[in-house]
Design an enzyme around this catalytic site. Structure first.
Site, PDB file in Angstrom:
ATOM      1  N   HIS A  96       0.859  -1.194   0.000  1.00 46.30           N
ATOM      2  CA  HIS A  96       0.000   0.000   0.000  1.00 46.30           C
ATOM      3  C   HIS A  96       0.895   1.244   0.000  1.00 46.30           C
ATOM      4  CE1 HIS A  96      -2.928   2.990   1.179  1.00 46.30           C
ATOM      5  NE2 HIS A  96      -3.876   2.129   0.824  1.00 46.30           N
ATOM      6  N   GLU A  98       0.723   3.944   1.511  1.00 50.23           N
ATOM      7  CA  GLU A  98       1.024   4.511   2.833  1.00 50.23           C
ATOM      8  C   GLU A  98       2.193   3.770   3.478  1.00 50.23           C
ATOM      9  OE1 GLU A  98      -2.987   4.252   4.325  1.00 50.23           O
ATOM     10  OE2 GLU A  98      -3.586   5.826   2.927  1.00 50.23           O
TER      11      GLU A  98
HETATM   12  C1  PEP Z   1      -6.942   2.918   0.080  1.00 49.50           C
HETATM   13  O1  PEP Z   1      -6.460   3.318   1.112  1.00 49.50           O
HETATM   14  O2  PEP Z   1      -6.548   1.839  -0.393  1.00 49.50           O
HETATM   15  C2  PEP Z   1      -7.968   3.732  -0.572  1.00 49.50           C
HETATM   16  C3  PEP Z   1      -8.298   3.437  -1.798  1.00 49.50           C
HETATM   17  O3  PEP Z   1      -8.495   4.757   0.166  1.00 49.50           O
HETATM   18  P1  PEP Z   1      -9.707   5.731  -0.264  1.00 49.50           P
HETATM   19  O4  PEP Z   1     -10.807   4.859  -0.830  1.00 49.50           O
HETATM   20  O5  PEP Z   1     -10.132   6.401   1.006  1.00 49.50           O
HETATM   21  O6  PEP Z   1      -9.173   6.668  -1.277  1.00 49.50           O
END
Ligand code: PEP
Length: 256
Positions: A96, A98
């Site tokens: 991910h 993040e």
């Molecule tokens: C995610 O964190 O994988 C994501 C897609 O977040 P959001 O839907 O809030 O953009």
């Protein structure tokens, strides 16, 4: 056969009780999952064991949001793939943006993590996607190619056929900005072409490629209608049962 998936990523949200309540609401009010449709909830570690029991026999499935790249040992605070498997976790989100950004996860670490997940009988949901600057510079295809080559192209075909892919343009995650359906389809088709070239027709056709980035009930119909978009990885909208259920229903309608 290609699977169609709505996967919720709760990130670092929900106390234990809040998570249990949300999961109960989703499995009680959510639609029955038919054929190759799947719904996955990626919750924080504290919820996983309970969610796995709650979801048992419902067709809904539980995922972790990460695992460690080593099998076991002196890694204080970490969780291994075999620990996750031992409590009924079936999928693990890896790569991910993040975690790439805040935990410095790179291709070498992610390859080890993918191997740990597969080696313990679970399925990785492998995330990749470009930053805004890369899209604006027109280097988004190149960047995505390098993220896929660095990890997925190092796998055997037997390993690769178990991987779920998630294209998540970083500029669209949690920002309210969504890739247009044309932008999503263009990248998904590109990724499928990369898989075709490296792994052949069967893996390319059967691979599930999710879109993630501010996907919500108001834009899901358009995104899920795209030929190469096989569902969504959902952050914010997975925290409200009604929104999440609306997304599961939207995918069922789009790919029935
Ligand atoms: C995610 O964190 O994988 C994501 C897609 O977040 P959001 O839907 O809030 O953009």
């Amino acid at each position: 056969m290609r699977k169609y998936i709505v996967a919720g990523n709760w990130k670092m949200n929900n106390t234990y009780d809040e998570g249990i309540k949300l999961c109960q609401a989703i499995i009680e009010k959510g639609p029955e999952l038919e054929g190759n449709h799947k719904c996955i909830i990626a919750a924080p570690y504290i919820h996983l064991s309970s969610l796995s029991s709650l979801m048992d026999g419902t067709g809904y499935q539980v995922a972790a949001q990460n695992c460690h790249e080593e099998e076991k040992g002196a890694y204080t605070g970490e969780i291994s793939a075999s620990m996750l498997d031992s409590i009924g976790v079936e999928y693990v989100i890896l790569g991910h943006s993040e975690r790439r950004e805040y935990q410095g996860e790179n291709d070498a670490m992610l390859l080890k993590k993918v191997k740990q997940v597969l080696g313990n009988g679970m399925l990785p949901i492998f995330c990749f996607g470009e930053q805004l600057a890369e899209r604006e510079a027109g280097s988004h295809f190149e960047l995505v190619k390098s993220q896929i080559e660095g990890v997925l192209f190092q796998l055997s075909s037997v390993e690769m056929e178990q991987v779920i892919l998630a294209y998540e343009p970083v500029w669209a995650i949690g920002t309210g900005k969504t890739a247009s359906s044309a932008e999503a389809e263009e990248m998904h088709a590109y990724v499928r072409a990369l898989l075709l070239e490296k792994f052949g027709t069967e893996i390319a056709n059967n691979s599930t490629i999710l879109y993630g980035g501010s996907c919500k009930p108001s834009n899901a119909d358009e995104l899920f209608a795209c030929e190469n978009v096989d569902g969504g990885l959902i952050g914010g909208a997975s925290l409200k049962s009604d929104d999440f259920i609306a997304l599961i229903t939207a995918l069922q309608n789009a790919k029935s």
